[in-house]
Motif scaffolding. Sequence first.
Motif, PDB file in Angstrom:
ATOM      1  N   ALA A  75       0.742  -1.207  -0.090  1.00  0.00           N
ATOM      2  CA  ALA A  75       0.202   0.002   0.034  1.00  0.00           C
ATOM      3  C   ALA A  75       0.720   1.430  -0.186  1.00  0.00           C
ATOM      4  O   ALA A  75       0.444   2.244  -0.418  1.00  0.00           O
ATOM      5  CB  ALA A  75      -0.819   0.040   1.294  1.00  0.00           C
ATOM      6  N   ARG A  76       1.959   1.194   0.592  1.00  0.00           N
ATOM      7  CA  ARG A  76       2.901   2.544   0.750  1.00  0.00           C
ATOM      8  C   ARG A  76       3.821   2.471  -0.577  1.00  0.00           C
ATOM      9  O   ARG A  76       4.418   3.675  -0.658  1.00  0.00           O
ATOM     10  CB  ARG A  76       3.813   2.328   1.895  1.00  0.00           C
ATOM     11  CG  ARG A  76       3.123   2.625   3.265  1.00  0.00           C
ATOM     12  CD  ARG A  76       4.015   2.864   4.248  1.00  0.00           C
ATOM     13  NE  ARG A  76       3.496   2.950   5.469  1.00  0.00           N
ATOM     14  CZ  ARG A  76       2.978   3.793   6.096  1.00  0.00           C
ATOM     15  NH1 ARG A  76       2.930   5.061   5.377  1.00  0.00           N
ATOM     16  NH2 ARG A  76       2.562   3.911   7.346  1.00  0.00           N
ATOM     17  N   SER A 129      -0.535   6.238  -2.774  1.00  0.00           N
ATOM     18  CA  SER A 129      -0.759   5.838  -1.413  1.00  0.00           C
ATOM     19  C   SER A 129      -1.645   6.660  -0.556  1.00  0.00           C
ATOM     20  O   SER A 129      -2.426   5.964   0.339  1.00  0.00           O
ATOM     21  CB  SER A 129       0.510   5.268  -0.948  1.00  0.00           C
ATOM     22  OG  SER A 129       1.220   6.766  -0.539  1.00  0.00           O
ATOM     23  N   LYS A 130      -1.731   8.051  -0.750  1.00  0.00           N
ATOM     24  CA  LYS A 130      -2.494   8.733   0.391  1.00  0.00           C
ATOM     25  C   LYS A 130      -3.934   8.447  -0.014  1.00  0.00           C
ATOM     26  O   LYS A 130      -4.814   8.226   0.729  1.00  0.00           O
ATOM     27  CB  LYS A 130      -2.278  10.336  -0.086  1.00  0.00           C
ATOM     28  CG  LYS A 130      -1.288  10.787   0.400  1.00  0.00           C
ATOM     29  CD  LYS A 130      -0.614  12.216  -0.085  1.00  0.00           C
ATOM     30  CE  LYS A 130       0.555  12.593   0.585  1.00  0.00           C
ATOM     31  NZ  LYS A 130       0.716  13.976   0.503  1.00  0.00           N
ATOM     32  N   SER A 131      -4.485   8.065  -1.241  1.00  0.00           N
ATOM     33  CA  SER A 131      -5.751   8.039  -1.608  1.00  0.00           C
ATOM     34  C   SER A 131      -6.175   6.483  -1.230  1.00  0.00           C
ATOM     35  O   SER A 131      -7.349   6.263  -0.692  1.00  0.00           O
ATOM     36  CB  SER A 131      -6.176   8.047  -3.148  1.00  0.00           C
ATOM     37  OG  SER A 131      -5.608   7.166  -3.792  1.00  0.00           O
ATOM     38  N   ILE A 132      -5.193   5.533  -1.274  1.00  0.00           N
ATOM     39  CA  ILE A 132      -5.559   4.320  -0.665  1.00  0.00           C
ATOM     40  C   ILE A 132      -5.786   4.299   0.859  1.00  0.00           C
ATOM     41  O   ILE A 132      -6.984   3.741   1.370  1.00  0.00           O
ATOM     42  CB  ILE A 132      -4.225   3.253  -1.074  1.00  0.00           C
ATOM     43  CG1 ILE A 132      -4.320   2.898  -2.500  1.00  0.00           C
ATOM     44  CG2 ILE A 132      -4.434   2.199  -0.166  1.00  0.00           C
ATOM     45  CD1 ILE A 132      -3.083   2.384  -2.992  1.00  0.00           C
ATOM     46  N   PHE A 133      -4.947   5.060   1.719  1.00  0.00           N
ATOM     47  CA  PHE A 133      -5.305   5.001   2.979  1.00  0.00           C
ATOM     48  C   PHE A 133      -6.251   6.110   3.509  1.00  0.00           C
ATOM     49  O   PHE A 133      -7.115   5.599   4.454  1.00  0.00           O
ATOM     50  CB  PHE A 133      -3.868   5.723   3.721  1.00  0.00           C
ATOM     51  CG  PHE A 133      -2.663   4.726   3.783  1.00  0.00           C
ATOM     52  CD1 PHE A 133      -2.827   3.513   4.640  1.00  0.00           C
ATOM     53  CD2 PHE A 133      -1.661   4.646   3.146  1.00  0.00           C
ATOM     54  CE1 PHE A 133      -1.825   2.799   4.774  1.00  0.00           C
ATOM     55  CE2 PHE A 133      -0.531   3.969   3.393  1.00  0.00           C
ATOM     56  CZ  PHE A 133      -0.539   2.719   4.097  1.00  0.00           C
ATOM     57  N   ALA A 134      -6.738   7.064   2.577  1.00  0.00           N
ATOM     58  CA  ALA A 134      -7.963   7.588   2.781  1.00  0.00           C
ATOM     59  C   ALA A 134      -9.169   6.568   2.689  1.00  0.00           C
ATOM     60  O   ALA A 134     -10.214   6.759   3.406  1.00  0.00           O
ATOM     61  CB  ALA A 134      -8.017   8.834   1.836  1.00  0.00           C
ATOM     62  N   ASN A 135      -9.069   5.918   1.658  1.00  0.00           N
ATOM     63  CA  ASN A 135     -10.011   4.946   1.458  1.00  0.00           C
ATOM     64  C   ASN A 135     -10.244   3.962   2.602  1.00  0.00           C
ATOM     65  O   ASN A 135     -11.380   3.475   3.018  1.00  0.00           O
ATOM     66  CB  ASN A 135      -9.935   4.208   0.181  1.00  0.00           C
ATOM     67  CG  ASN A 135     -10.481   5.233  -1.116  1.00  0.00           C
ATOM     68  OD1 ASN A 135     -11.046   6.080  -1.004  1.00  0.00           O
ATOM     69  ND2 ASN A 135      -9.883   4.525  -2.260  1.00  0.00           N
ATOM     70  N   ILE A 136      -9.139   3.547   3.171  1.00  0.00           N
ATOM     71  CA  ILE A 136      -9.107   2.517   4.202  1.00  0.00           C
ATOM     72  C   ILE A 136      -9.746   3.003   5.529  1.00  0.00           C
ATOM     73  O   ILE A 136     -10.494   2.314   6.297  1.00  0.00           O
ATOM     74  CB  ILE A 136      -7.807   2.085   4.468  1.00  0.00           C
ATOM     75  CG1 ILE A 136      -7.363   1.019   3.320  1.00  0.00           C
ATOM     76  CG2 ILE A 136      -7.741   1.481   5.927  1.00  0.00           C
ATOM     77  CD1 ILE A 136      -5.813   0.893   3.245  1.00  0.00           C
ATOM     78  N   TYR A 137      -9.351   4.431   5.946  1.00  0.00           N
ATOM     79  CA  TYR A 137      -9.818   5.219   6.906  1.00  0.00           C
ATOM     80  C   TYR A 137     -11.363   5.434   6.768  1.00  0.00           C
ATOM     81  O   TYR A 137     -12.113   5.303   7.711  1.00  0.00           O
ATOM     82  CB  TYR A 137      -8.997   6.459   7.113  1.00  0.00           C
ATOM     83  CG  TYR A 137      -7.580   6.302   7.615  1.00  0.00           C
ATOM     84  CD1 TYR A 137      -7.204   5.382   8.183  1.00  0.00           C
ATOM     85  CD2 TYR A 137      -6.694   7.046   6.882  1.00  0.00           C
ATOM     86  CE1 TYR A 137      -5.882   5.208   8.475  1.00  0.00           C
ATOM     87  CE2 TYR A 137      -5.487   7.150   7.150  1.00  0.00           C
ATOM     88  CZ  TYR A 137      -4.924   5.888   7.956  1.00  0.00           C
ATOM     89  OH  TYR A 137      -3.648   5.780   8.504  1.00  0.00           O
ATOM     90  N   TYR A 138     -11.767   5.746   5.693  1.00  0.00           N
ATOM     91  CA  TYR A 138     -13.021   5.962   5.353  1.00  0.00           C
ATOM     92  C   TYR A 138     -14.059   4.578   5.686  1.00  0.00           C
ATOM     93  O   TYR A 138     -15.123   4.631   6.221  1.00  0.00           O
ATOM     94  CB  TYR A 138     -13.468   6.390   4.067  1.00  0.00           C
ATOM     95  CG  TYR A 138     -15.013   6.773   3.724  1.00  0.00           C
ATOM     96  CD1 TYR A 138     -15.785   7.667   4.238  1.00  0.00           C
ATOM     97  CD2 TYR A 138     -15.453   6.007   2.628  1.00  0.00           C
ATOM     98  CE1 TYR A 138     -16.998   7.839   4.097  1.00  0.00           C
ATOM     99  CE2 TYR A 138     -16.977   6.223   2.541  1.00  0.00           C
ATOM    100  CZ  TYR A 138     -17.653   7.076   3.132  1.00  0.00           C
ATOM    101  OH  TYR A 138     -19.076   7.229   2.950  1.00  0.00           O
TER     102      TYR A 138
END
Length: 95
Positions: free
Chosen positions: A58-59, A64-73
């Motif tokens: 993922a990193r 990667s910022k949008s991947i982690f944003a989707n995970i947090y959402y």
Amino acid sequence: MRELFPAKQVWGFILSLVLTAAALLVYFFNMSRTIGMTIFIVTAFIQASVQLVVFMHARETDDSKSIFANIYYALLIALVTIFGTLLCMIWGWKY
């Protein structure tokens, strides 16, 4: 030759084995339900994070910022659903 060895993946695998062993100790030591569930939840979240970062890379992408944003959402939606269900069905909140 060192740059060809997947050290990050090996450490991720070892950490996954340690977390699985920690969760298994709950069964073998016959821990109470509260302690056991706490250990299960903590090790599950840590192991999911390790799997996501180490093995799903993922990193390593530019996005990667949008991947982690989707995970947090997704995590936020899951928590709202779980606690909303508990609030209505178990804790007896009525509107």
